[in-house]
Enzyme design. Structure first.
Site, PDB file in Angstrom:
ATOM      1  N   CYS A   1      -3.546   0.479   7.306  1.00 43.98           N
ATOM      2  CA  CYS A   1      -2.569   0.764   8.265  1.00 43.98           C
ATOM      3  C   CYS A   1      -3.331   1.468   9.591  1.00 43.98           C
ATOM      4  O   CYS A   1      -3.866   0.825  10.269  1.00 43.98           O
ATOM      5  CB  CYS A   1      -1.652   1.757   7.989  1.00 43.98           C
ATOM      6  SG  CYS A   1       0.034   1.717   8.665  1.00 43.98           S
TER       7      CYS A   1
ATOM      8  N   HIS B   1      -0.025  -0.941   2.654  1.00 41.13           N
ATOM      9  CA  HIS B   1      -0.125   0.277   1.714  1.00 41.13           C
ATOM     10  C   HIS B   1       0.167  -0.278   0.382  1.00 41.13           C
ATOM     11  O   HIS B   1       0.902  -1.130   0.097  1.00 41.13           O
ATOM     12  CB  HIS B   1       0.700   1.169   1.849  1.00 41.13           C
ATOM     13  CG  HIS B   1       0.513   2.086   3.501  1.00 41.13           C
ATOM     14  ND1 HIS B   1      -0.595   2.967   3.549  1.00 41.13           N
ATOM     15  CD2 HIS B   1       1.307   2.084   4.314  1.00 41.13           C
ATOM     16  CE1 HIS B   1      -0.493   3.292   4.722  1.00 41.13           C
ATOM     17  NE2 HIS B   1       0.915   3.019   5.561  1.00 41.13           N
TER      18      HIS B   1
END
Length: 502
Positions: A342, A426
């Site tokens: 991310c 994630h």
């Protein structure tokens, strides 16, 4: 029992509210009770995406798993994601609605959210036998009581009994229990049913006289003494309040004889988010994960992870100031593995255009991946499914940055160049087959004789941990008394405890 409820408050942040709430949920569901977790307002950078595309605190997702129900936005209607010491992104019913200073939030906005929060609680109570609510911080934060929508404010509005959890491992738990109760207004004290001691080590008979004295001072009983439990590894609430510098996570299972240990270093970037991504690595026998902030700590690492962050531009500056940026560049040049997740993925790219998060404009990335990122006002919230390294992968996305991948080998939504990998996903490492395949690649690049265990299941390990929490409640709490509280509400006739009563 339809509509029963309980609020688990705490004497301090990190007293154990999240794990106690999860433990009560698991204990109840094993009894055949249809139960749901709830936290009206959460401040955390550890978040999760529900199947309907709503962002909630990861602790509530974990509690929903403990309750064996699908997490929804109803379980955490207000999520505050800090962007610094004085401001947060406000997420309402799973969607961001803007940035706000702490003064602005507590000065008026918070009260406008009270009715939606209460409506979510009542909807859960209408569809479940019981709802176990988690408070935030301490209910005795008297400067914030007027605008409270998560502790005694919600307890009073919904007539919920309250059990206060205290962490005895830190010391001072009797003063915390008494002081918390004594600082509350009489109307709030009426709801405080009693206390739950958490993280006790030693002979409980030595504690019992103190519990009797506490009962004499407050008129309230203690519902249990939970022992200190090692190796639970349950999702932590907040990366801001928990200092991860130097923290080591590793599997409780030893690696096979003759196999190497694999060392993972996680850069402890500012405003780190979803640091639980690496828990699946730490669950593997022979993998040691530690959080670091100095370049020399990368020297013996077989894999370096640059994790998610709420402040990608701030994290980039931090990496450069600490000398970690240069260390990462050297690793990439030497073909030594680096994984960006991310915000960490964005930082590894060539360029960032940010008029949303930091409003810094165009900023150079580390240049280790052929990726350019533009921050969009709309937040991407999704639960993607894909394939990488020949294995099925599931994950979840929470980001404003839109990545343009200009080269490299495809890797999930990102790319790979040599031993440098990047993705917005994630939770991808929780996919067992993919995690093992990834670790085999890391071991080969690092020259380690490391072989992932063929039967490690992160999901099964998580279930075992949740069952351990349920066992703690069942074995060390007065479950009959807790059940009466949940079914019948606050007990009658509890005395008022004035400040300074002793």
């Amino acid at each position: 029992m339809r509509g029963g409820g309980l609020l688990v408050a705490g004497t301090t942040s990190d007293a154990g509210k999240s794990v106690v709430t999860a433990g009560i949920c698991r204990w109840l569901v094993r009894r055949g009770v249809k139960v749901a977790p709830f936290k009206g307002q959460n401040m955390s950078l550890n978040s999760f995406v529900t199947r309907e595309g709503a962002e909630i605190g990861r602790a509530q997702a974990m509690q929903a798993q403990a309750a064996r129900v699908e997490p929804t936005a109803l379980m955490n209607p207000v999520l505050l994601k800090p962007g610094g010491d004085r401001s947060s992104q406000v997420v309402l019913m799973g969607k961001p609605v803007g940035e706000m200073s702490a003064r602005g939030y507590h000065g008026g906005r918070q009260r406008t959210l009270f009715e939606p929060v209460l409506a979510c609680l009542e909807e859960l109570r209408a569809t479940h036998d019981a709802v176990i609510c988690e408070g935030a911080g301490s209910p005795a934060e008297i400067n914030l009581r007027r605008t409270d929508i998560v502790n005694m404010g919600i307890a009073r509005a919904a007539r919920l009994p309250v059990v206060v959890v205290g962490d005895i491992d830190r010391g001072g738990v009797f003063a915390q229990f008494f002081g918390t109760t004594a600082l509350l207004a009489p109307e709030d004290q009426e709801l405080i049913a009693g206390y739950l001691v958490n993280k006790f080590r030693g002979d409980v008979t030595l504690l019992e006289p103190g519990l009797d004295m506490l009962h004499g001072l407050t008129g309230r009983r203690t519902f249990g003494v939970l022992p200190y439990a090692h190796g639970l590894g349950i999702d932590e609430e907040d990366g801001l309040r928990v200092s991860l510098r130097g923290t080591v996570r590793e599997s409780v299972v030893a690696p096979p004889l003759g196999a190497d240990v694999l060392r993972v270093a996680v850069c402890a970037v500012p405003l780190m988010s979803n640091f639980t991504d690496v828990d699946a690595l730490a669950a593997e026998p022979g993998v040691i994960v530690r959080f670091v902030d100095r370049p020399e700590e990368l020297a013996d690492a077989d894999l370096v992870v640059v994790p998610g962050t709420r402040g990608t531009v701030k994290a980039l500056a931090w990496l450069r100031e600490r000398g970690l940026a240069d260390a990462l560049a050297r690793r990439a040049a030497e073909g030594r593995p680096v994984l960006g997740i991310c915000g960490g993925f964005q930082a590894l790219g060539e360029r960032i255009e940010d008029e949303v998060e930091s409003k810094a404009g165009t900023v150079d990335g580390l240049g280790l991946l052929p990726v350019r990122v533009r921050f969009a006002p709309e937040k991407t919230l999704s639960r993607p499914v894909g394939e990488a390294l020949g294995e099925r992968v599931e994950g979840y996305e929470i980001h404003h940055g839109v990545a343009e991948v200009l080269g490299g080998e495809p890797f999930l939504d990102g790319c790979r160049v040599g031993a440098v990998w990047g993705t917005h996903w994630h939770g991808s490492l929780e996919s067992d087959g993919f995690r093992r395949a990834f670790l085999r690649e890391v071991a080969a690049a690092a020259g380690r004789a490391f072989v992932p265990a063929p039967d490690t299941s992160f999901g099964a390990l998580r279930e075992e941990q949740l069952d351990r929490l349920g066992d703690l409640i069942e074995e060390h709490a007065d479950t009959d008394a807790l059940l009466r509280l949940i079914e019948n509400g606050p007990p009658k006739g509890l005395p008022f405890v004035p400040p300074g009563a002793p």
